[in-house]
Design a protein around this motif. Sequence first.
Motif, short mmCIF file in Angstrom:
data_model
loop_
_atom_site.label_atom_id
_atom_site.label_comp_id
_atom_site.label_asym_id
_atom_site.label_seq_id
_atom_site.Cartn_x
_atom_site.Cartn_y
_atom_site.Cartn_z
N LYS A 1 28.78 38.80 32.61
CA LYS A 1 29.31 38.21 31.38
C LYS A 1 29.58 36.72 31.58
O LYS A 1 29.30 35.91 30.70
N ALA A 2 30.11 36.35 32.76
CA ALA A 2 30.39 34.95 33.04
C ALA A 2 29.11 34.13 33.00
O ALA A 2 29.08 33.03 32.47
N GLU A 3 28.02 34.68 33.54
CA GLU A 3 26.75 33.96 33.54
C GLU A 3 26.20 33.81 32.13
O GLU A 3 25.61 32.80 31.78
N GLU A 4 26.41 34.85 31.28
CA GLU A 4 25.98 34.75 29.89
C GLU A 4 26.70 33.61 29.19
O GLU A 4 26.11 32.88 28.38
N ASP A 5 27.98 33.43 29.50
CA ASP A 5 28.76 32.34 28.89
C ASP A 5 28.20 30.98 29.25
O ASP A 5 28.35 30.01 28.52
N LEU A 6 27.54 30.88 30.42
CA LEU A 6 26.99 29.60 30.86
C LEU A 6 25.68 29.24 30.14
O LEU A 6 25.23 28.12 30.19
N LYS A 7 25.06 30.22 29.48
CA LYS A 7 23.85 30.01 28.68
C LYS A 7 22.73 29.37 29.51
O LYS A 7 22.16 28.34 29.12
N LEU A 8 22.44 29.95 30.64
CA LEU A 8 21.47 29.38 31.56
C LEU A 8 20.03 29.61 31.08
O LEU A 8 19.70 30.65 30.51
N VAL A 9 19.17 28.65 31.36
CA VAL A 9 17.75 28.76 31.02
C VAL A 9 17.09 29.83 31.89
O VAL A 9 16.27 30.61 31.42
N ASP B 1 26.98 22.44 23.24
CA ASP B 1 27.55 23.78 23.06
C ASP B 1 27.66 24.55 24.38
O ASP B 1 27.68 25.77 24.41
N HIS B 2 27.75 23.80 25.50
CA HIS B 2 27.80 24.43 26.82
C HIS B 2 29.10 24.08 27.56
O HIS B 2 29.10 23.66 28.71
N LYS C 1 32.68 24.03 34.68
CA LYS C 1 32.37 24.42 36.05
C LYS C 1 31.76 23.25 36.83
O LYS C 1 32.05 23.04 38.01
N ILE C 2 30.91 22.47 36.18
CA ILE C 2 30.30 21.31 36.83
C ILE C 2 31.35 20.28 37.18
O ILE C 2 31.35 19.72 38.29
N ASN C 3 32.27 20.00 36.25
CA ASN C 3 33.36 19.05 36.55
C ASN C 3 34.20 19.53 37.72
O ASN C 3 34.61 18.73 38.58
#
Length: 269
Positions: free
Chosen positions: A36-44, A233-234, A240-242
């Motif tokens: 679910k956490a990865e889905e929130d990140l909207k990864l390509v 919208d990410h 997480k990057i910050n």
Amino acid sequence: MKKNRLLAVMFFYTTLIMLLAGCGGKSDSSSANPQKAEEDLKLVNEGKLTFAMSGLLKPLNYKENNELVGFDVEIGTEISKRIGLEPNPVTNPWETILQGLKGKKYDVIIGSMTATEERLKQVDFSDPYYISGAQIFIAETNDAIQSKEDLRDKSIGVMQASTHKEVAETLSTDVKGYPSEIFALQDLIPGRIDAVITDKIVGVSAIKEQGMKIKTVDGVLNREEIAVAINKDHQALLDKINGAIAEIIEDGTYEKISMKWFGVNIMED
């Protein structure tokens, strides 16, 4: 009496079971559920942080033996690892790199992009991962120039048609144009010009890669924050990057990478 006591005990355990069930239900969140956490990140690409750059800016990002290398690549790789993702650096022509991001070809841009007001209308930016801008360079043996105020009536070299020419003309009436910043920097050593104004990264790279006997004067003249670009919208991925950037700076990893590529800490302006 015994019946009442039995009912009370049953009520207590029933309530306890319900409370525990309620607590268990809360664990089904993105923080407790990696998928679910990865889905929130909207990864390509699932499990990967795909980050773009031009691949033409040595030593920031370039190809060596058909592999992307450079400062940007190492910073992107470290960020990816800190947020639990596999690094996936890719290239895209610079002139269309923002369009590629908005078209979701990749997750972010880690390619030495300056965070400007104009770009902020299209994308969001992380905290800076290095500081750049116009910088004064002089010969290592030159002790006459201690600050930008000392450049009055001194000769300054700049690349032709660059924005640095405008900056130089505010400091001296003697400004000489060059087809390349490197040619200008090379003229410092024999004293054909007194100073050069170029991008900070160009100058420190010349010192590190070519061993040029030059040095900086003052800090950057116009501070530019180089940051990770990301779609608006990410927010979850941006946070997480910050966090990853702050972590690698705090634990000394950032300085090691910077010293490897430039011989100085380029987070300092």
